[in-house]
Design a protein around this motif. Sequence first.
Motif, PDB file in Angstrom:
ATOM      1  N   ASP A 177       4.604  -6.593   5.619  1.00 15.80           N
ATOM      2  CA  ASP A 177       3.985  -7.209   4.443  1.00 15.80           C
ATOM      3  C   ASP A 177       4.774  -8.418   3.970  1.00 15.80           C
ATOM      4  O   ASP A 177       4.198  -9.433   3.579  1.00 15.80           O
ATOM      5  CB  ASP A 177       3.872  -6.198   3.295  1.00 15.80           C
ATOM      6  CG  ASP A 177       2.823  -5.131   3.566  1.00 15.80           C
ATOM      7  OD1 ASP A 177       1.908  -5.388   4.365  1.00 15.80           O
ATOM      8  OD2 ASP A 177       2.918  -4.055   2.961  1.00 15.80           O
ATOM      9  N   ASP A 182      -3.052  -6.219  -3.589  1.00 19.01           N
ATOM     10  CA  ASP A 182      -3.358  -4.792  -3.565  1.00 19.01           C
ATOM     11  C   ASP A 182      -4.857  -4.554  -3.702  1.00 19.01           C
ATOM     12  O   ASP A 182      -5.409  -3.639  -3.090  1.00 19.01           O
ATOM     13  CB  ASP A 182      -2.606  -4.074  -4.690  1.00 19.01           C
ATOM     14  CG  ASP A 182      -1.106  -3.998  -4.437  1.00 19.01           C
ATOM     15  OD1 ASP A 182      -0.691  -4.180  -3.268  1.00 19.01           O
ATOM     16  OD2 ASP A 182      -0.360  -3.743  -5.396  1.00 19.01           O
ATOM     17  N   ILE A 218      -6.548  -5.203  -0.337  1.00 17.20           N
ATOM     18  CA  ILE A 218      -6.275  -4.101   0.589  1.00 17.20           C
ATOM     19  C   ILE A 218      -7.128  -2.893   0.222  1.00 17.20           C
ATOM     20  O   ILE A 218      -7.719  -2.248   1.095  1.00 17.20           O
ATOM     21  CB  ILE A 218      -4.770  -3.744   0.591  1.00 17.20           C
ATOM     22  CG1 ILE A 218      -3.970  -4.902   1.198  1.00 17.20           C
ATOM     23  CG2 ILE A 218      -4.522  -2.445   1.350  1.00 17.20           C
ATOM     24  CD1 ILE A 218      -2.477  -4.765   1.048  1.00 17.20           C
ATOM     25  N   ASP A 223     -10.597  -3.443   1.468  1.00 17.55           N
ATOM     26  CA  ASP A 223     -10.671  -3.287   2.925  1.00 17.55           C
ATOM     27  C   ASP A 223     -10.625  -1.817   3.328  1.00 17.55           C
ATOM     28  O   ASP A 223     -11.353  -1.387   4.226  1.00 17.55           O
ATOM     29  CB  ASP A 223      -9.540  -4.050   3.607  1.00 17.55           C
ATOM     30  CG  ASP A 223      -9.718  -5.558   3.549  1.00 17.55           C
ATOM     31  OD1 ASP A 223     -10.810  -6.033   3.186  1.00 17.55           O
ATOM     32  OD2 ASP A 223      -8.729  -6.268   3.855  1.00 17.55           O
ATOM     33  N   ARG A 242      -3.838   3.932   9.811  1.00 13.19           N
ATOM     34  CA  ARG A 242      -2.822   3.044   9.234  1.00 13.19           C
ATOM     35  C   ARG A 242      -1.455   3.732   9.280  1.00 13.19           C
ATOM     36  O   ARG A 242      -1.303   4.855   8.801  1.00 13.19           O
ATOM     37  CB  ARG A 242      -3.180   2.690   7.790  1.00 13.19           C
ATOM     38  CG  ARG A 242      -4.426   1.829   7.710  1.00 13.19           C
ATOM     39  CD  ARG A 242      -4.826   1.532   6.294  1.00 13.19           C
ATOM     40  NE  ARG A 242      -5.314   2.738   5.644  1.00 13.19           N
ATOM     41  CZ  ARG A 242      -5.024   3.091   4.398  1.00 13.19           C
ATOM     42  NH1 ARG A 242      -4.265   2.341   3.637  1.00 13.19           N
ATOM     43  NH2 ARG A 242      -5.523   4.203   3.891  1.00 13.19           N
ATOM     44  N   PHE A 275      -8.438  -4.498   9.236  1.00 14.20           N
ATOM     45  CA  PHE A 275      -7.532  -5.068   8.242  1.00 14.20           C
ATOM     46  C   PHE A 275      -7.006  -6.433   8.666  1.00 14.20           C
ATOM     47  O   PHE A 275      -6.078  -6.972   8.072  1.00 14.20           O
ATOM     48  CB  PHE A 275      -6.393  -4.085   7.963  1.00 14.20           C
ATOM     49  CG  PHE A 275      -6.914  -2.733   7.551  1.00 14.20           C
ATOM     50  CD1 PHE A 275      -7.553  -2.562   6.334  1.00 14.20           C
ATOM     51  CD2 PHE A 275      -6.816  -1.652   8.404  1.00 14.20           C
ATOM     52  CE1 PHE A 275      -8.073  -1.333   5.967  1.00 14.20           C
ATOM     53  CE2 PHE A 275      -7.328  -0.418   8.049  1.00 14.20           C
ATOM     54  CZ  PHE A 275      -7.951  -0.250   6.815  1.00 14.20           C
ATOM     55  N   HIS A 330       1.173  -1.212   8.056  1.00 17.61           N
ATOM     56  CA  HIS A 330       0.996  -0.580   6.746  1.00 17.61           C
ATOM     57  C   HIS A 330       2.229   0.238   6.401  1.00 17.61           C
ATOM     58  O   HIS A 330       2.169   1.473   6.291  1.00 17.61           O
ATOM     59  CB  HIS A 330      -0.273   0.290   6.750  1.00 17.61           C
ATOM     60  CG  HIS A 330      -1.517  -0.506   6.941  1.00 17.61           C
ATOM     61  ND1 HIS A 330      -2.241  -1.019   5.895  1.00 17.61           N
ATOM     62  CD2 HIS A 330      -2.144  -0.930   8.071  1.00 17.61           C
ATOM     63  CE1 HIS A 330      -3.268  -1.708   6.366  1.00 17.61           C
ATOM     64  NE2 HIS A 330      -3.234  -1.674   7.682  1.00 17.61           N
TER      65      HIS A 330
END
Length: 146
Positions: A32, A44, A47, A50, A67, A102, A129
């Motif tokens: 990240d 956030d 995400i 998604d 993930r 993602f 992730h």
Amino acid sequence: MRSLIRLTFLAAALAAAPAAAQKLGARTATPDQVLSQLGSGLTDEAIARDVAAAEAHPLGTLANPVRVGGPAGERAYLARLRCADGSAPAIGPSTAAGIGAFGSLANRYRLDCGPRAPGAVDVVFDMYHDGHVETRAPAGLTLAAG
């Protein structure tokens, strides 16, 4: 001339010292952090949107990859997967699966339970992730306690 060669060698050695002090292969930033430094970091909220969209698809597919946090997360999750009868599946090598839900490159593993259910299945992972630990298993498989 010798002085110039020595000076060049000394300068190269000094320049390499900080890199040598770091353990080879050690992670210097989370995925990240790297993505945000490149200008590709997601909020956030993005995400969460998604993830919600991916949940409409079966877990372990390109549209809803499992993930995990890095290769270690893939290995830990794979070690916990079980066939319907509780036995561990044979795990094939990782192959590139394409761009997942993602927006990152996903990996595919072929899992083979042999004659036991669910037989041979592909499970797709998104390893970008950090901190996420998946608690569900793809259809036909279960997760051992871990």
